[in-house]
Design an enzyme around this catalytic site. Structure first.
Site, short mmCIF file in Angstrom:
data_model
loop_
_atom_site.label_atom_id
_atom_site.label_comp_id
_atom_site.label_asym_id
_atom_site.label_seq_id
_atom_site.Cartn_x
_atom_site.Cartn_y
_atom_site.Cartn_z
N ASN A 134 0.81 -1.23 0.00
CA ASN A 134 0.00 0.00 0.00
C ASN A 134 0.85 1.28 0.00
O ASN A 134 0.48 2.27 0.62
CB ASN A 134 -0.96 0.01 1.19
CG ASN A 134 -2.09 -0.99 1.02
OD1 ASN A 134 -1.98 -1.95 0.28
ND2 ASN A 134 -3.19 -0.78 1.71
N ARG A 266 -4.11 -14.18 -0.06
CA ARG A 266 -5.23 -14.29 0.86
C ARG A 266 -6.30 -15.21 0.27
O ARG A 266 -6.26 -15.52 -0.93
CB ARG A 266 -5.79 -12.90 1.16
CG ARG A 266 -4.86 -12.05 1.99
CD ARG A 266 -5.33 -10.62 2.12
NE ARG A 266 -5.23 -9.88 0.86
CZ ARG A 266 -5.47 -8.58 0.74
NH1 ARG A 266 -5.82 -7.88 1.81
NH2 ARG A 266 -5.35 -7.98 -0.43
#
Length: 398
Positions: A134, A266
């Site tokens: 990020n 994920r």
């Protein structure tokens, strides 16, 4: 009181940085995976020892919690002139106070209100490790660069140097980067294109290697290491481009650090071809001034794959029952699914149950609304490709 606290934090951060920088400057990028993992342990120990000393000085057992912020708590897009103002210098000093001894920074941590206090965690994440996710570390690196350019304060230059050293040390021997370094296990150790992590790092490495004006304060050894890093990074991009049944396609969002094959992360991120991340890779490769033939082939193959898979006449929007889906719109820009099946090239969608779906409407409402399942990013490649091809492609290139 706030001014005194900021001054104290700056003094402590500077002293700690001076101590850790000496240890960090002696480390060299690892050439074997075993040495790389040993280096990760050394840097992790450096951070832990620093926090242990602070806690002992403050007579605390656990660090004070850091404060959560969605995106650092300050505007990361301010130019150099801003950091010449009192407010800009205040932000730069706060950001500096949150740099770990190993040289990195957190994501989702408030760095716009108050400096990190002695004994306070460097980030909000559990068992905090510096990350590249990020925009973390890369964003703060450029803040330090701009602050130094505006003020000529060597503390900011030294902070940028430490961050670049961490970036160079964090590069796998095969040229990729994990999401976080020191390593923290699980999907964080995968070579991570997701959310622009590697693209952000390669931009820094390229700028350092090419001695761009804003980075001319960097010492020669760092520029030389950056040039080597850039070369290995580009080679990794070429080698990791996915080939299926002899057909060169694009890249995954994450790749295995040893085999370079696309990997799942994920539960809702399956091993797949990733259009958004691949577009960012191609846009970076198209910026190279003298691309090799291998790089040219990689760009052309990815462009052709994007051309074959573009979705025209639809937009991705919230529609019925508070779900997002594709809605007919002949005026909409072309779209691509975020992920594509490795075998069939069909769009795929993941959910928190770990299952793979072929219809976005089958997802839970939380995942339907909570992830960008379609993207316009490859359209940037389509728009820029003709000019790039006119400059770099000849008949001999095929």
């Amino acid at each position: 009181m706030k001014t005194c606290r900021l001054l104290l934090a700056v003094i402590l951060a500077t002293a700690a940085a001076s101590c850790s920088a000496d240890r960090l400057s002696r480390a060299q990028p690892a050439r074997t995976l075993a040495d790389y993992r040993a280096l990760s342990q050394q840097l992790r120990q450096l951070d832990r020892e620093h926090m242990a000393r602070e806690l002992a000085q403050q007579q605390r057992q656990k660090p004070l919690p850091a404060v959560y912020a969605k995106r650092f708590g300050f505007d990361p897009d301010k130019g150099s002139n801003y950091y010449g103002t009192p407010e800009g210098r205040r932000i730069a000093d706060i950001v500096l106070s949150y740099q770990t001894p190993s040289g990195g920074w957190s994501k989702r941590t408030e760095m716009g209100k108050a400096p990190r206090a002695p004994g306070q965690a460097f980030g909000v994440e559990k068992d905090y490790i510096p990350t590249f996710d990020n925009g973390a570390t890369s964003t703060q690196f450029w803040v330090m660069v701009r602050a130094y350019g505006a003020t000529d304060d060597k503390r900011y230059a030294q902070a940028a140097e430490r961050a670049l050293r961490l970036i160079l040390l964090a590069q796998y021997p095969n040229g990729g980067w994990p999401q976080s370094f020191p390593l923290r296990g699980k999907y964080h150790e995968l070579i991570t294109f997701n959310d622009g992590a590697i693209g952000d790092l390669l931009e820094i490495v390229r700028a350092a290697a090419q001695n761009e004006l804003a980075l001319q304060f960097l010492p020669g050894d760092l520029r030389r290491l950056a040039a080597d890093s850039l070369q290995r990074g580009v080679q990794m991009l070429v080698k990791s481009q996915v080939v299926i049944d002899g057909r060169t396609t694009i890249w995954g969002a994450q790749h295995d650090p040893q085999t370079l094959a696309p990997a799942a992360a994920r539960a809702f991120e399956p091993a797949s071809l990733a259009s958004k991340e691949s577009a960012e890779v191609v846009l970076f490769l198209m910026q190279l001034k003298q691309p090799s033939d291998a790089v040219k082939r990689a760009i052309v193959s990815a462009h052709d794959w994007f051309a074959q898979h573009r979705i025209a006449g639809y937009r991705w929007t919230q529609a019925t029952h508070n779900y997002r889906e594709l809605v007919p719109d002949q005026d909409a820009d072309p779209l691509w699914a975020r992920f594509y099946d490795l075998g069939s090239d069909r769009p795929v969608f993941g959910d928190r149950d770990g299952r793979v779906y072929y219809d976005v409407r089958q997802l839970s409402r939380e995942r339907n609304l909570g992830y960008g399942w379609y993207t316009e990013h490859p359209n940037k490649v389509m728009k820029q490709f003709p000019a790039w091809a006119a400059q770099h492609l000849q008949r001999a290139d095929g």
